[in-house]
Design a protein around this motif. Structure first.
Motif, PDB file in Angstrom:
ATOM      1  N   HIS A   7      32.186  47.101  46.213  1.00 54.62           N
ATOM      2  CA  HIS A   7      33.091  46.058  45.719  1.00 54.62           C
ATOM      3  C   HIS A   7      33.721  46.521  44.401  1.00 54.62           C
ATOM      4  O   HIS A   7      33.125  46.366  43.334  1.00 54.62           O
ATOM      5  CB  HIS A   7      32.286  44.759  45.527  1.00 54.62           C
ATOM      6  N   HIS A   9      37.603  46.921  42.232  1.00 56.71           N
ATOM      7  CA  HIS A   9      39.036  46.594  42.126  1.00 56.71           C
ATOM      8  C   HIS A   9      39.792  47.675  41.363  1.00 56.71           C
ATOM      9  O   HIS A   9      39.257  48.307  40.457  1.00 56.71           O
ATOM     10  CB  HIS A   9      39.213  45.255  41.411  1.00 56.71           C
ATOM     11  N   HIS A  40      42.145  42.472  45.524  1.00 54.50           N
ATOM     12  CA  HIS A  40      42.317  41.036  45.786  1.00 54.50           C
ATOM     13  C   HIS A  40      43.530  40.719  46.644  1.00 54.50           C
ATOM     14  O   HIS A  40      44.638  41.169  46.342  1.00 54.50           O
ATOM     15  CB  HIS A  40      42.540  40.280  44.471  1.00 54.50           C
ATOM     16  N   GLU A  81      39.342  42.163  49.413  1.00 50.20           N
ATOM     17  CA  GLU A  81      38.624  40.918  49.138  1.00 50.20           C
ATOM     18  C   GLU A  81      39.614  39.778  49.307  1.00 50.20           C
ATOM     19  O   GLU A  81      40.572  39.669  48.535  1.00 50.20           O
ATOM     20  CB  GLU A  81      38.044  40.893  47.709  1.00 50.20           C
ATOM     21  N   ASP A 232      31.758  44.675  41.694  1.00 42.99           N
ATOM     22  CA  ASP A 232      32.942  43.865  41.399  1.00 42.99           C
ATOM     23  C   ASP A 232      33.638  44.391  40.141  1.00 42.99           C
ATOM     24  O   ASP A 232      34.205  43.622  39.361  1.00 42.99           O
ATOM     25  CB  ASP A 232      32.548  42.388  41.216  1.00 42.99           C
ATOM     26  N   HIS A 234      36.237  45.817  37.651  1.00 38.44           N
ATOM     27  CA  HIS A 234      37.688  45.813  37.500  1.00 38.44           C
ATOM     28  C   HIS A 234      38.092  46.949  36.554  1.00 38.44           C
ATOM     29  O   HIS A 234      39.268  47.123  36.252  1.00 38.44           O
ATOM     30  CB  HIS A 234      38.173  44.460  36.972  1.00 38.44           C
TER      31      HIS A 234
HETATM   32 ZN   LIG Z   1      35.966  41.046  43.424  1.00 39.70          ZN
END
Ligand SMILES: [Zn+2]
Ligand SMILES: [Zn+2]
Length: 271
Positions: A7, A9, A40, A81, A232, A234
């Motif tokens: 996961h 980004h 996203h 996602e 997750d 970024h």
């Molecule tokens: Zn995410």
């Protein structure tokens, strides 16, 4: 031991500026075997209000170029996602049916047309427990409609927000919501949709992973087996953050494997 982050980004997400090059270099530096980019795609109610969207063709083309470039060093997977809501299914359908994905995370970032990062929802639902209940109810509603997702993202994400209105928002009353959470976990298991252990909760000071260890334990207890591990991130520096702790927790709860996905097919890897 196989190492991957499921996961992550990049600049294709509206809330990240990170260059793919930096992400892949960091992954190699960390000695990861694979990384899945999951940018996203959050549709708004009206197309003209879409902010969190990207050009899928450009995304896939760009990632395929990097796949080639890194083929001897790192396995790069193409994920997405999707920020799902029941009323948006028709908009998501072509995205979910596209055959370009290795992995699809379905996540609840909005409930009843309201982004959980803003105060509207906490003002509408008067108490913390009401917001949490509505959040979990929406997940259940999504699961009746959406079938083509690999895992449900950060299952108790609502804990991160709401501090401006409700104190104690980081704690879910698990006893109060037990029945609802059990329904979600059972439905996920019956549909072969997994969950993830999302380590961002630690970085954001929420006090635990998403979902919290009690929910991870319950999923296992109910027979759940499909679990991916994602940061997750970024920013490149957050890739695979707190994975050691996450894996130790999973092992302590009795899990032996985590999952990775290729062309939407799951594979079990030893923890
Ligand atoms: Zn995410
Ligand atoms: Zn998310």
């Amino acid at each position: 031991m196989y190492k991957g982050d499921s996961h992550v980004h990049s600049r294709f997400s509206a809330d990240s500026k990170e260059k793919l090059e930096n992400i892949f270099e960091k992954a190699v530096e960390l000695g990861l075997d694979e990384i899945t980019i999951t940018d996203h795609m959050d549709f708004a109610d009206r197309e003209e209000d879409d902010l969190f969207v990207f050009d899928i063709d450009e995304y896939v083309k760009t990632l395929n170029t990097y796949k080639q470039k890194y083929k001897d060093k790192l396995i790069i997977k193409i994920g997405v996602e999707v920020g799902i809501q029941p009323h948006l299914y028709k908009r998501y359908e072509p995205v979910l049916k596209a055959n370009c994905w290795d992995f699809i995370i379905g996540s609840s970032h909005s409930v009843d047309h309201m982004d959980v990062g803003y105060n509207d929802i906490y003002l509408k639902y008067k108490t913390k427990n009401e917001v949490h209940r509505r959040y979990f109810e929406t997940i259940l509603e999504n699961l009746d409609i959406y079938h083509d997702i690999s895992v449900y993202g950060h299952l108790d994400f609502i804990r991160r927000y709401g501090g401006g209105v409700h104190s104690d928002h980081k704690i879910i009353d698990l006893e109060l919501h037990k029945e609802l959470i059990d329904k979600i976990l059972k439905k996920l298991i019956s549909k072969n949709i997994g969950i993830e252990i999302n380590t961002s909760g630690i970085r954001y000071g929420v006090g635990d992973f998403h979902p919290c260890r009690e929910i991870l334990a319950r999923y296992k207890e109910l027979g759940g087996k499909i679990i991916t591990i994602g940061s997750d991130a970024h920013r490149a520096e957050d890739i695979a953050k707190d994975f050691g702790e996450a894996k130790e927790l999973l092992k302590s709860l009795g899990y032996k494997y985590f999952c990775t996905f290729t062309n939407r097919k799951l594979e079990f890897k030893e923890l």
